[in-house]
Design a protein around this motif. Sequence first.
Motif, PDB file in Angstrom:
ATOM      1  N   LEU A  93      44.397  35.875  36.820  1.00  0.00           N
ATOM      2  CA  LEU A  93      43.193  35.662  36.020  1.00  0.00           C
ATOM      3  C   LEU A  93      42.048  36.201  36.869  1.00  0.00           C
ATOM      4  O   LEU A  93      41.534  35.522  37.749  1.00  0.00           O
ATOM      5  N   ASN A  94      41.700  37.439  36.606  1.00  0.00           N
ATOM      6  CA  ASN A  94      40.863  38.210  37.525  1.00  0.00           C
ATOM      7  C   ASN A  94      39.390  38.136  37.145  1.00  0.00           C
ATOM      8  O   ASN A  94      39.015  38.408  36.006  1.00  0.00           O
ATOM      9  N   PHE A  95      38.555  37.788  38.137  1.00  0.00           N
ATOM     10  CA  PHE A  95      37.113  37.690  37.932  1.00  0.00           C
ATOM     11  C   PHE A  95      36.419  38.736  38.796  1.00  0.00           C
ATOM     12  O   PHE A  95      36.441  38.648  40.019  1.00  0.00           O
ATOM     13  N   GLU A  96      35.825  39.725  38.141  1.00  0.00           N
ATOM     14  CA  GLU A  96      35.141  40.803  38.847  1.00  0.00           C
ATOM     15  C   GLU A  96      33.638  40.767  38.550  1.00  0.00           C
ATOM     16  O   GLU A  96      33.214  40.288  37.492  1.00  0.00           O
ATOM     17  N   ASP A 153      32.800  47.895  34.035  1.00  0.00           N
ATOM     18  CA  ASP A 153      32.833  49.131  33.249  1.00  0.00           C
ATOM     19  C   ASP A 153      34.009  50.011  33.648  1.00  0.00           C
ATOM     20  O   ASP A 153      34.661  50.626  32.800  1.00  0.00           O
ATOM     21  N   THR A 154      34.289  50.072  34.949  1.00  0.00           N
ATOM     22  CA  THR A 154      35.337  50.974  35.430  1.00  0.00           C
ATOM     23  C   THR A 154      36.507  50.253  36.091  1.00  0.00           C
ATOM     24  O   THR A 154      37.602  50.802  36.145  1.00  0.00           O
ATOM     25  N   PHE A 155      36.261  49.039  36.613  1.00  0.00           N
ATOM     26  CA  PHE A 155      37.271  48.315  37.392  1.00  0.00           C
ATOM     27  C   PHE A 155      37.854  49.202  38.494  1.00  0.00           C
ATOM     28  O   PHE A 155      39.056  49.174  38.782  1.00  0.00           O
ATOM     29  N   LYS A 156      36.977  49.992  39.133  1.00  0.00           N
ATOM     30  CA  LYS A 156      37.427  50.941  40.149  1.00  0.00           C
ATOM     31  C   LYS A 156      38.164  50.236  41.290  1.00  0.00           C
ATOM     32  O   LYS A 156      39.247  50.668  41.704  1.00  0.00           O
ATOM     33  N   ARG A 157      37.574  49.177  41.808  1.00  0.00           N
ATOM     34  CA  ARG A 157      38.204  48.499  42.944  1.00  0.00           C
ATOM     35  C   ARG A 157      39.508  47.837  42.517  1.00  0.00           C
ATOM     36  O   ARG A 157      40.509  47.896  43.233  1.00  0.00           O
ATOM     37  N   GLN A 158      39.517  47.209  41.333  1.00  0.00           N
ATOM     38  CA  GLN A 158      40.741  46.556  40.881  1.00  0.00           C
ATOM     39  C   GLN A 158      41.882  47.557  40.716  1.00  0.00           C
ATOM     40  O   GLN A 158      43.026  47.292  41.099  1.00  0.00           O
ATOM     41  N   LYS A 159      41.589  48.720  40.156  1.00  0.00           N
ATOM     42  CA  LYS A 159      42.632  49.735  39.962  1.00  0.00           C
ATOM     43  C   LYS A 159      43.179  50.194  41.315  1.00  0.00           C
ATOM     44  O   LYS A 159      44.396  50.380  41.466  1.00  0.00           O
ATOM     45  N   ALA A 160      42.281  50.379  42.286  1.00  0.00           N
ATOM     46  CA  ALA A 160      42.734  50.769  43.623  1.00  0.00           C
ATOM     47  C   ALA A 160      43.519  49.646  44.290  1.00  0.00           C
ATOM     48  O   ALA A 160      44.501  49.896  44.999  1.00  0.00           O
TER      49      ALA A 160
END
Length: 447
Positions: free
Chosen positions: A334-337, A343-350
Amino acid sequence: MTTTLKASLATALLLSSAAPTLASDSPVAGRWDAVLTRNGTQIPFRLDIKGDGPSLQGVFYDGFQPYDGTTSASFQNGNLVLNVDHYLTTINARLDNGQLDGKVVAQNRESSADYSFHAVRHVEAPAGVSGPAIAGTWIIPLSSPSSKGEKAFRFVVQQKGGEVAGSILRIDGDTGSYTGAFKDGKWVLSHFDGGRPGVIVVTPKGDGTLEIQQEASRPAKAATSDYGAEAGAPDGRYAPALTAYREDVAKARGFAQPDDFLTHTTAADPNAIFTFNFPDNSGKLISQDDPRFKGKVVLAVVTGTWCPNCHDEAQYLVELDKKYRDKGLAIVALNFEEPEQQDTFKRQKAFVKQYHVKYTYLEAGSPAQMWEKVPQLNHLDTWPATVFIGRDGKVKAVHSGFASPASGAFHEQLKADFTRRIEQLLVEKPVVASAETPSGKALALNR
């Protein structure tokens, strides 16, 4: 910071073990003694660079253990670029006269922080003073409770001769391994693995205690509000100096003990079904009734990729997923960013790519929405928090925080506890239906 302390930090450039063989034609390949500087605080760390030309790899260290930290790296036209996308950190430096100079930009939950960066080739230091023996577990009583209500922390120390790796363990997890050497009556320890840079100076005192001086390298607001405290509010975790006592001494003197990881956060109603309904990366809503979770043992993890302890836990959850997925375990994050990341979830994708995450990631909202989005838990204030859910959908336990390998025996104990609890829950038979008994009471039908 005093001139003496600055000199100590500059000369205590981490471990003196032999550099690994990093054969390469690249002028930047090999081991470097690097230093970040911000707000007058110097943070030494070891950096290994492997590879050639545009295909490099940067290796950080967490204590005595290497950590393959970069997601991409290159050296072209005298410029070195090391990207640590799963921490949103970038190192840019130029090679000049055999030295690297540049800056580091690190994005934390609150803001972007810039550090100056300087690195020189590693040179083996002569055998130094071994220093007093401080290995073991220490208790740090707090003069006032932390923002999470803690009255004490642990200081976990590993020692190899004149080298020490020490970690402060709190209810939400540890600081990573601060590592360094003994000089001028002090252990000067520092840490940087792409995230959470920091320095502590540990001074053995004549009464058998340790004075732990914490050197701030980020704004006070970011330091406190990262963990839910009001800016400027008293919080023992960020006191400039702490005192640590041996465990037996702390108990004999009646000091408060650190919070229990399994009782800090609890289910508001243990008889209620733990529910969630959040979108995945494609926008599809996924709930606890999805076939991937229904009738299974579920680990629901309250997490965020801005949180270093969540990085530590994800690597262990990947191991659990591989081991128990086919036996009936399902893991859901259950991810809280931060709003600016959504908008991009850049860090989560990496993050997912770096740690080879295969379990489900759901976008639960921003960190400030945690209490609204997960109302089923009392005293939920740690990142991460791991909810153990039985096949009946009810909460069986909540584990606050995550003690990483930097915590030594506490990490091993955590793994043993997680494994035992998962295997106990997997033995339970899933409830598949219900029927009425002759007396009119519901009867569960099990496979």
